[in-house]
Design a protein around this motif. Sequence first.
Motif, PDB file in Angstrom:
ATOM      1  N   PRO A  71      46.062  27.354  34.714  1.00 59.31           N
ATOM      2  CA  PRO A  71      46.406  28.262  35.812  1.00 59.31           C
ATOM      3  C   PRO A  71      46.732  29.688  35.367  1.00 59.31           C
ATOM      4  CG  PRO A  71      47.510  26.165  36.107  1.00 59.31           C
ATOM      5  CD  PRO A  71      46.867  26.138  34.746  1.00 59.31           C
ATOM      6  N   ALA A  72      47.356  29.837  34.207  1.00 60.43           N
ATOM      7  CA  ALA A  72      47.682  31.176  33.710  1.00 60.43           C
ATOM      8  C   ALA A  72      46.419  31.964  33.390  1.00 60.43           C
ATOM      9  CB  ALA A  72      48.584  31.082  32.481  1.00 60.43           C
ATOM     10  N   GLU A  73      45.438  31.304  32.792  1.00 62.49           N
ATOM     11  CA  GLU A  73      44.182  31.975  32.447  1.00 62.49           C
ATOM     12  C   GLU A  73      43.372  32.311  33.706  1.00 62.49           C
ATOM     13  OE1 GLU A  73      43.337  33.123  29.371  1.00 62.49           O
ATOM     14  OE2 GLU A  73      45.368  32.454  28.897  1.00 62.49           O
ATOM     15  N   VAL A  74      43.352  31.382  34.652  1.00 62.31           N
ATOM     16  CA  VAL A  74      42.667  31.643  35.929  1.00 62.31           C
ATOM     17  C   VAL A  74      43.354  32.814  36.627  1.00 62.31           C
ATOM     18  CG1 VAL A  74      42.146  30.711  38.215  1.00 62.31           C
ATOM     19  CG2 VAL A  74      41.805  29.289  36.186  1.00 62.31           C
ATOM     20  N   GLY A  75      44.677  32.826  36.567  1.00 63.09           N
ATOM     21  CA  GLY A  75      45.439  33.931  37.158  1.00 63.09           C
ATOM     22  C   GLY A  75      45.072  35.267  36.556  1.00 63.09           C
ATOM     23  N   LYS A  76      44.825  35.292  35.242  1.00 63.89           N
ATOM     24  CA  LYS A  76      44.421  36.536  34.579  1.00 63.89           C
ATOM     25  C   LYS A  76      43.069  37.021  35.105  1.00 63.89           C
ATOM     26  CE  LYS A  76      46.870  35.735  30.237  1.00 63.89           C
ATOM     27  NZ  LYS A  76      46.723  35.456  28.799  1.00 63.89           N
ATOM     28  N   ILE A  77      42.153  36.090  35.301  1.00 64.16           N
ATOM     29  CA  ILE A  77      40.830  36.461  35.833  1.00 64.16           C
ATOM     30  C   ILE A  77      40.981  37.009  37.248  1.00 64.16           C
ATOM     31  CG2 ILE A  77      38.570  35.579  36.556  1.00 64.16           C
ATOM     32  CD1 ILE A  77      38.840  33.509  34.242  1.00 64.16           C
ATOM     33  N   LEU A  78      41.748  36.307  38.074  1.00 63.57           N
ATOM     34  CA  LEU A  78      41.956  36.758  39.453  1.00 63.57           C
ATOM     35  C   LEU A  78      42.651  38.111  39.504  1.00 63.57           C
ATOM     36  CD1 LEU A  78      43.015  33.348  41.015  1.00 63.57           C
ATOM     37  CD2 LEU A  78      40.903  34.617  41.494  1.00 63.57           C
ATOM     38  N   ALA A  79      43.637  38.299  38.639  1.00 62.07           N
ATOM     39  CA  ALA A  79      44.339  39.585  38.594  1.00 62.07           C
ATOM     40  C   ALA A  79      43.392  40.699  38.171  1.00 62.07           C
ATOM     41  CB  ALA A  79      45.530  39.498  37.643  1.00 62.07           C
ATOM     42  N   ARG A  80      42.512  40.407  37.241  1.00 57.69           N
ATOM     43  CA  ARG A  80      41.542  41.419  36.778  1.00 57.69           C
ATOM     44  C   ARG A  80      40.563  41.779  37.901  1.00 57.69           C
ATOM     45  NH1 ARG A  80      39.882  43.025  31.454  1.00 57.69           N
ATOM     46  NH2 ARG A  80      38.942  45.042  31.851  1.00 57.69           N
ATOM     47  N   ILE A  81      40.115  40.765  38.646  1.00 57.20           N
ATOM     48  CA  ILE A  81      39.224  41.016  39.782  1.00 57.20           C
ATOM     49  C   ILE A  81      39.927  41.920  40.797  1.00 57.20           C
ATOM     50  CG2 ILE A  81      38.127  39.937  41.798  1.00 57.20           C
ATOM     51  CD1 ILE A  81      37.568  37.494  39.952  1.00 57.20           C
ATOM     52  N   GLU A  82      41.190  41.617  41.065  1.00 53.13           N
ATOM     53  CA  GLU A  82      41.956  42.413  42.020  1.00 53.13           C
ATOM     54  C   GLU A  82      42.207  43.823  41.493  1.00 53.13           C
ATOM     55  OE1 GLU A  82      45.979  41.952  44.720  1.00 53.13           O
ATOM     56  OE2 GLU A  82      45.845  40.832  42.845  1.00 53.13           O
ATOM     57  N   LYS A  83      42.624  43.929  40.236  1.00 57.24           N
ATOM     58  CA  LYS A  83      42.941  45.235  39.635  1.00 57.24           C
ATOM     59  C   LYS A  83      41.727  46.157  39.626  1.00 57.24           C
ATOM     60  CE  LYS A  83      44.265  47.365  35.292  1.00 57.24           C
ATOM     61  NZ  LYS A  83      44.262  47.174  33.852  1.00 57.24           N
ATOM     62  N   GLU A  84      40.572  45.593  39.286  1.00 55.36           N
ATOM     63  CA  GLU A  84      39.346  46.384  39.191  1.00 55.36           C
ATOM     64  C   GLU A  84      38.652  46.545  40.551  1.00 55.36           C
ATOM     65  OE1 GLU A  84      38.367  47.873  36.381  1.00 55.36           O
ATOM     66  OE2 GLU A  84      39.976  46.988  35.167  1.00 55.36           O
ATOM     67  N   LYS A  85      39.246  45.914  41.585  1.00 58.33           N
ATOM     68  CA  LYS A  85      38.686  45.960  42.945  1.00 58.33           C
ATOM     69  C   LYS A  85      37.225  45.500  42.974  1.00 58.33           C
ATOM     70  CE  LYS A  85      41.796  49.597  44.641  1.00 58.33           C
ATOM     71  NZ  LYS A  85      42.904  49.131  43.946  1.00 58.33           N
ATOM     72  N   LEU A  86      36.991  44.365  42.309  1.00 63.51           N
ATOM     73  CA  LEU A  86      35.652  43.803  42.226  1.00 63.51           C
ATOM     74  C   LEU A  86      35.380  42.946  43.459  1.00 63.51           C
ATOM     75  CD1 LEU A  86      35.771  42.696  38.496  1.00 63.51           C
ATOM     76  CD2 LEU A  86      34.760  44.785  39.437  1.00 63.51           C
ATOM     77  N   ASP A  87      34.192  43.040  43.967  1.00 62.52           N
ATOM     78  CA  ASP A  87      33.801  42.254  45.134  1.00 62.52           C
ATOM     79  C   ASP A  87      33.241  40.920  44.654  1.00 62.52           C
ATOM     80  OD1 ASP A  87      33.376  41.614  47.781  1.00 62.52           O
ATOM     81  OD2 ASP A  87      31.434  42.618  47.884  1.00 62.52           O
ATOM     82  N   LEU A  88      34.115  40.108  44.046  1.00 59.03           N
ATOM     83  CA  LEU A  88      33.712  38.825  43.481  1.00 59.03           C
ATOM     84  C   LEU A  88      34.632  37.720  43.990  1.00 59.03           C
ATOM     85  CD1 LEU A  88      33.185  39.935  39.781  1.00 59.03           C
ATOM     86  CD2 LEU A  88      31.394  39.257  41.386  1.00 59.03           C
ATOM     87  N   ILE A  89      34.077  36.540  44.136  1.00 64.38           N
ATOM     88  CA  ILE A  89      34.825  35.360  44.539  1.00 64.38           C
ATOM     89  C   ILE A  89      34.771  34.375  43.384  1.00 64.38           C
ATOM     90  CG2 ILE A  89      34.923  33.425  46.162  1.00 64.38           C
ATOM     91  CD1 ILE A  89      33.454  35.305  48.179  1.00 64.38           C
ATOM     92  N   LEU A  90      35.940  33.925  42.937  1.00 62.62           N
ATOM     93  CA  LEU A  90      36.023  32.965  41.842  1.00 62.62           C
ATOM     94  C   LEU A  90      35.984  31.561  42.425  1.00 62.62           C
ATOM     95  CD1 LEU A  90      36.442  32.514  38.782  1.00 62.62           C
ATOM     96  CD2 LEU A  90      38.903  32.469  39.251  1.00 62.62           C
ATOM     97  N   ILE A  91      35.042  30.753  41.930  1.00 62.66           N
ATOM     98  CA  ILE A  91      34.952  29.355  42.365  1.00 62.66           C
ATOM     99  C   ILE A  91      35.188  28.454  41.160  1.00 62.66           C
ATOM    100  CG2 ILE A  91      33.371  29.907  44.253  1.00 62.66           C
ATOM    101  CD1 ILE A  91      31.102  28.698  42.566  1.00 62.66           C
ATOM    102  N   GLU A  92      35.598  27.234  41.429  1.00 63.35           N
ATOM    103  CA  GLU A  92      35.824  26.289  40.344  1.00 63.35           C
ATOM    104  C   GLU A  92      34.482  25.668  39.961  1.00 63.35           C
ATOM    105  OE1 GLU A  92      38.386  22.318  39.524  1.00 63.35           O
ATOM    106  OE2 GLU A  92      39.342  23.936  40.647  1.00 63.35           O
ATOM    107  N   ARG A  93      34.112  25.867  38.743  1.00 62.29           N
ATOM    108  CA  ARG A  93      32.800  25.423  38.267  1.00 62.29           C
ATOM    109  C   ARG A  93      32.622  23.907  38.377  1.00 62.29           C
ATOM    110  NH1 ARG A  93      30.029  27.543  32.707  1.00 62.29           N
ATOM    111  NH2 ARG A  93      28.153  26.278  32.801  1.00 62.29           N
ATOM    112  N   GLU A  94      33.651  23.162  38.066  1.00 63.15           N
ATOM    113  CA  GLU A  94      33.556  21.704  38.129  1.00 63.15           C
ATOM    114  C   GLU A  94      33.245  21.232  39.552  1.00 63.15           C
ATOM    115  OE1 GLU A  94      36.143  17.693  37.103  1.00 63.15           O
ATOM    116  OE2 GLU A  94      37.005  19.657  36.668  1.00 63.15           O
ATOM    117  N   ASP A  95      33.906  21.801  40.541  1.00 62.45           N
ATOM    118  CA  ASP A  95      33.626  21.443  41.937  1.00 62.45           C
ATOM    119  C   ASP A  95      32.181  21.767  42.299  1.00 62.45           C
ATOM    120  OD1 ASP A  95      36.241  20.661  42.260  1.00 62.45           O
ATOM    121  OD2 ASP A  95      36.825  22.391  43.473  1.00 62.45           O
ATOM    122  N   PHE A  96      31.739  22.947  41.893  1.00 66.86           N
ATOM    123  CA  PHE A  96      30.382  23.397  42.206  1.00 66.86           C
ATOM    124  C   PHE A  96      29.343  22.485  41.556  1.00 66.86           C
ATOM    125  CE2 PHE A  96      26.725  26.241  41.356  1.00 66.86           C
ATOM    126  CZ  PHE A  96      26.387  26.517  42.673  1.00 66.86           C
TER     127      PHE A  96
END
Length: 111
Positions: A71-96
């Motif tokens: 969760p901490a590593e996923v949080g870092k990715i999400l925070a980076r997406i938010e900080k950089e204002k990227l128009d990206l949606i993070l999905i869980e690869r295993e579910d996909f």
Amino acid sequence: MTQEPTGNKSKFIRVWTQVDSDAIKKQLLYIDDLYGTCGSCKKLGLNYIKDKKCPDCGTTFKYLATKISNPAEVGKILARIEKEKLDLILIEREDFEKSNARDAVKDLFKT
């Protein structure tokens, strides 16, 4: 996972929704940390912060898929997406991947 300094208690939470997996496949970048692989043509070494499109096939990325489960590593990715204002949606690869595997099995038994 993140809290804005202004006191906004905005958090990242998992939300399940029904999606068209074919649409996701056409706009997917697989990542493990900062670098990833185009879901369409399999080009390696793409950077989800800088590469909005695949330089080889021209795919415009809308989705990121990761196998990272910490969760901490996923949080870092999400925070980076938010900080950089990227128009990206993070999905869980295993579910996909499980969803796609079920679809493939169904197709095997069609007559």
